[in-house]
Design a protein around this motif. Structure first.
Motif, mmCIF file in Angstrom:
data_model
loop_
_atom_site.group_PDB
_atom_site.id
_atom_site.type_symbol
_atom_site.label_atom_id
_atom_site.label_comp_id
_atom_site.label_asym_id
_atom_site.label_seq_id
_atom_site.Cartn_x
_atom_site.Cartn_y
_atom_site.Cartn_z
ATOM 1 N N GLU A 41 37.688 -67.963 17.932
ATOM 2 C CA GLU A 41 36.717 -67.774 19.025
ATOM 3 C C GLU A 41 36.658 -69.048 19.826
ATOM 4 O OE1 GLU A 41 33.631 -64.689 18.220
ATOM 5 O OE2 GLU A 41 34.153 -65.696 16.524
ATOM 6 N N LEU A 42 36.296 -70.370 19.000
ATOM 7 C CA LEU A 42 35.956 -71.703 19.586
ATOM 8 C C LEU A 42 37.463 -72.315 20.302
ATOM 9 C CD1 LEU A 42 34.655 -74.240 19.994
ATOM 10 C CD2 LEU A 42 35.343 -74.848 17.724
ATOM 11 N N ARG A 43 38.705 -71.849 19.911
ATOM 12 C CA ARG A 43 39.854 -72.313 20.454
ATOM 13 C C ARG A 43 40.020 -71.459 21.841
ATOM 14 N NH1 ARG A 43 43.597 -75.329 17.220
ATOM 15 N NH2 ARG A 43 43.225 -75.023 15.049
ATOM 16 N N ALA A 44 39.932 -70.150 21.685
ATOM 17 C CA ALA A 44 39.839 -69.342 23.113
ATOM 18 C C ALA A 44 38.789 -70.064 24.232
ATOM 19 C CB ALA A 44 39.733 -67.990 22.895
ATOM 20 N N LEU B 83 27.755 -76.357 19.541
ATOM 21 C CA LEU B 83 27.005 -75.631 20.793
ATOM 22 C C LEU B 83 27.900 -74.347 20.901
ATOM 23 C CD1 LEU B 83 25.330 -75.288 23.244
ATOM 24 C CD2 LEU B 83 26.733 -76.900 24.464
ATOM 25 N N PRO B 84 29.239 -74.455 21.195
ATOM 26 C CA PRO B 84 29.993 -73.051 21.412
ATOM 27 C C PRO B 84 29.885 -72.079 20.503
ATOM 28 C CG PRO B 84 31.253 -75.177 21.952
ATOM 29 C CD PRO B 84 30.169 -75.662 21.166
ATOM 30 N N ILE C 21 28.220 -68.578 20.759
ATOM 31 C CA ILE C 21 28.971 -67.260 20.237
ATOM 32 C C ILE C 21 28.074 -66.456 19.138
ATOM 33 C CG2 ILE C 21 31.044 -66.550 18.849
ATOM 34 C CD1 ILE C 21 32.306 -69.109 19.844
ATOM 35 N N ALA C 22 27.443 -66.823 18.080
ATOM 36 C CA ALA C 22 26.744 -66.393 17.349
ATOM 37 C C ALA C 22 25.630 -65.776 17.966
ATOM 38 C CB ALA C 22 26.365 -67.184 16.178
ATOM 39 N N GLU D 62 28.052 -67.031 28.276
ATOM 40 C CA GLU D 62 28.265 -67.130 29.633
ATOM 41 C C GLU D 62 27.320 -68.397 29.947
ATOM 42 O OE1 GLU D 62 24.568 -64.554 28.879
ATOM 43 O OE2 GLU D 62 26.528 -65.031 28.037
ATOM 44 N N HIS D 63 26.745 -69.407 29.194
ATOM 45 C CA HIS D 63 25.812 -70.318 29.643
ATOM 46 C C HIS D 63 26.489 -71.710 29.029
ATOM 47 C CE1 HIS D 63 23.029 -67.497 31.013
ATOM 48 N NE2 HIS D 63 22.413 -67.378 29.685
ATOM 49 N N LEU D 64 27.780 -71.577 28.534
ATOM 50 C CA LEU D 64 28.327 -72.730 27.962
ATOM 51 C C LEU D 64 28.901 -73.479 29.390
ATOM 52 C CD1 LEU D 64 30.085 -71.452 24.816
ATOM 53 C CD2 LEU D 64 28.342 -72.959 24.838
ATOM 54 N N PRO D 65 29.438 -74.926 29.005
ATOM 55 C CA PRO D 65 29.939 -75.809 30.105
ATOM 56 C C PRO D 65 31.400 -75.240 30.351
ATOM 57 C CG PRO D 65 28.936 -77.059 28.400
ATOM 58 C CD PRO D 65 28.779 -75.322 28.015
#
Length: 664
Positions: free
Chosen positions: A313-316, A402-403, A407-408, A413-416
């Protein structure tokens, strides 16, 4: 077949195989449940689908295609293939280079048009354990303010978000050294930091001050509960460094040793030098930073987050955003090596406490504070594209931790959407150091030089993608920056151009006039390109402004003689009108860097409001009277009076030694 662009590729025929063939071609296959790399070329390109079905994305459009269908991809159009099925998606790509088409596309897509209508520009909150020196200020804060001002001058909505990181262990460490309470340290230093940013004309629209926000702790507990409920979080017992003499669980500011990866001195949980995370117990020769004694191990119970379980998920997420190359190199290396679990709670008497007596880890608190602040911005002002300026040493926390926390908690939707990093600014050959007195405090520099001179000097030497150096002699007098000196002389020259402060209407045009007017538009477009978050460069912006002022000086030098020839009176009017227009352009373009100078010139030209950039520069109305001489740059930069002390240059060096660094 080779693996490239996140798909299988095999070269086919090209001009190297067949003389005169006007195109190249490749066979491509996107495996099932794979998304190809989003990218663009200067070439035109056509996909011919051989087998399978997938969604082909070109720019903002997407369409599902199957065997026998085709799609044309214009030059510089970002595209990707999203194969959500089990079978591979096979294509032949035919591509060709036609430079006139590529140039035409670029002409239809000026940089200013690529900027989002609404942008939230965020900076990491400053740890309130002392004041700001120039090394701190040169990182995210002035550069972020530069972008916000520029976006607003382009007619876009932009807001600036930062604050103070009150719950950091560095606050508690400073309090232990000085004998003050952690709360008093955070509040006093935080007030000073906010005052210093304001004195440097860094305007912040939302300032997060956790200890001054009565509802902050409860909001963070609610968000933390969402994280803790994730299936990738579990409670564990683990051996942890401990100082029996100080009765301290050693982590972050309280732990000091040597990084096992790069051999640099490092605190617990992160190495500033190489940006890699660690557990304090992994440091070589680990000691308690409060007393200097050796660490022991004891078992502590805490919540841990399995970062590796979220790697895909982080890579995506990282594929969908833009990040500075240094950040991506670090994060990809960490992902390839495998992410270690992260401890979410600490045995500490400082921080937001939970029912079991544990405190939320300071960096987890910081991440959740960021997500809560972005949520508040969206609720109050609507959706925006978030651009995050940060120091490279914080890459792990903002691009990994942070990401995964978002995700958890279900808050992605609030990520940079964009990460803009900076390295370190050194004073001379060495890093800024309080213990050796090797520092220039921001408040002192502001008093001596004024905010405009300080901002221009720091932006010229901004540590973008590299460590940069501020010469010790130059640091004493920032007013000697080349742009500062050149602009001062050029503006002073308006007193002698023969217009008596009255802007004439244009008359007859020469080729020289036409090309100078064309230049004003072209340099604006060039500078606009450096304001895209994906290509942002303060250093490049300053250097282009150097060239702009030099071009204006040369224009005046060659035109002055012609203004004395009676038969060229009509041409002289155009020449003078262009000079005043250049002053208007200068005010708008320099506004993000030196706002006081820009506003003084703008007002001198009889213009209202704040400086505005134009895609096509309009002349000042003929007959406009500019009262008095053009403003002096140095006077404009210091007309706000003395700067209030923000704690930067008053505390003894020995008290700062333990907790000198501002985590930003």
């Amino acid at each position: 077949m080779s693996w490239s662009y996140e798909m299988h590729l095999q070269p086919m025929l090209s001009a190297t195989d067949i003389e005169g063939l006007p195109f190249g071609s490749v066979f491509g296959s996107v495996p099932g449940h794979t998304v190809s790399k989003r990218h663009a070329h200067q070439d035109g390109e056509v996909f011919v689908v051989l087998a399978g079905r997938a969604v082909v994305v070109v720019g903002d459009e997407e369409r599902e295609l199957g065997a026998g269908e085709t799609v044309f991809i214009p030059p510089f159009s970002a595209h990707e293939i999203r194969n959500e099925r089990d079978e591979p998606f096979d294509i032949v790509s035919i591509y060709w280079e036609h430079i006139p088409s590529a140039v035409e596309v670029l002409g239809r897509q000026p940089a200013a048009d690529k900027v989002a209508d609404r942008t939230l520009v965020a900076c990491p909150p400053v740890t309130p354990n002392g004041g700001l020196h120039l090394g701190h200020l040169s990182g995210p804060y002035v550069r972020a303010d530069m972008l916000v001002r520029a976006l607003r001058s382009q007619g876009r909505e932009a807001r600036h978000l930062t604050g103070t990181d009150d719950q950091q262990s560095y606050v508690a460490a400073h309090a232990r050294v000085t004998g003050a309470t952690s709360t008093d340290v955070a509040l006093a230093a935080g007030d000073g930091i906010v005052a210093t940013l304001a004195a440097a004309d860094v305007r912040v629209d939302r300032v997060t001050r956790p200890l001054r926000d009565a509802g902050h702790a409860e909001r963070i507990r609610e968000l933390f509960a969402r994280v803790a409920a994730a299936p990738t979080v579990e409670e564990r017992e683990r051996e942890t460094p401990y100082c029996p003499a100080c009765d301290l669980s050693l982590h972050q500011a309280f732990a000091r040793g040597t990084c096992a990866h790069c051999d640099a001195a490092s605190d617990g949980e992160i190495c500033e030098a190489c940006g890699r995370p660690n557990e304090a117990r992994e440091l070589v020769d680990l000691r308690c930073r409060a007393c200097g004694g050796p660490a022991e191990l004891r078992t502590e119970r805490a919540l841990w987050l399995d970062l590796a379980a979220h790697a895909d998920e982080l890579r995506a997420y990282l594929r969908s955003v833009h990040a500075s190359p240094d950040l991506m190199v670090l994060v990809e290396r960490l992902l390839d090596e495998g992410l270690a679990p992260y401890r979410l709670t600490r045995t500490s008497d400082w921080g937001i406490t939970l029912d079991d007596g544990q405190a939320i880890d300071a960096w987890v608190d910081l991440a959740l504070t960021f997500l809560a602040a972005v949520q508040a911005e969206v609720d109050e002002h609507g959706p925006a594209r978030t651009v995050l300026f940060l120091g490279y040493d914080n890459s792990y926390y903002y691009a990994v931790l942070l990401p995964v926390l978002a995700i958890a908690a279900g808050l992605t939707e609030h990520l940079p959407a964009t990460f803009v990093t900076n390295q370190f600014l050194h004073l001379g050959a060495d890093k800024f150091s309080t213990s050796r007195g090797h520092a220039v405090w921001a408040d002192d520099a502001l008093r001596a030089s004024g905010p405009d001179a300080l901002r221009v000097a720091l932006l010229r030497d901004a540590p973008e993608g590299r460590v940069t150096h501020l010469d010790e002699e130059r640091a004493v007098s920032l007013t000697q920056d080349p742009l500062h000196r050149a602009a001062r002389a050029w503006l002073a020259g308006f007193a002698g151009i023969g217009a008596d402060g009255v802007v004439p209407g244009t008359g007859a045009w020469t080729d020289s006039h036409r090309e100078f007017y064309r230049y004003l538009g072209l340099v604006t477009q060039q500078l606009d390109g450096l304001l895209l978050p994906e290509s942002f460069s303060a250093r490049g912006y300053v250097r282009l402004l150097d060239a702009f002022v030099e071009r204006c000086v040369e224009f005046r030098a060659t035109e002055t003689v012609a203004r004395t020839v009676g038969s060229l009176a009509e041409e002289a009017r155009t020449s003078l009108a262009l000079e005043f227009l250049a002053a208007k352009v200068f005010a708008a373009l320099v506004w993000p860097l030196a706002p006081r100078t820009a506003l003084a010139v703008w007002r001198w030209l009889g213009l209202e409001g704040e400086p505005v950039r134009e895609s096509g520069w309009t002349f000042l109305p003929g007959g406009t009277r500019c009262d008095g001489p053009a403003p002096r740059v140095d006077e404009a930069a210091s007309d706000e009076g003395p700067v209030d002390a923000a704690g930067g240059g008053t505390a003894p060096d020995e008290e700062r030694e333990l907790v000198a660094s501002v985590r930003a």
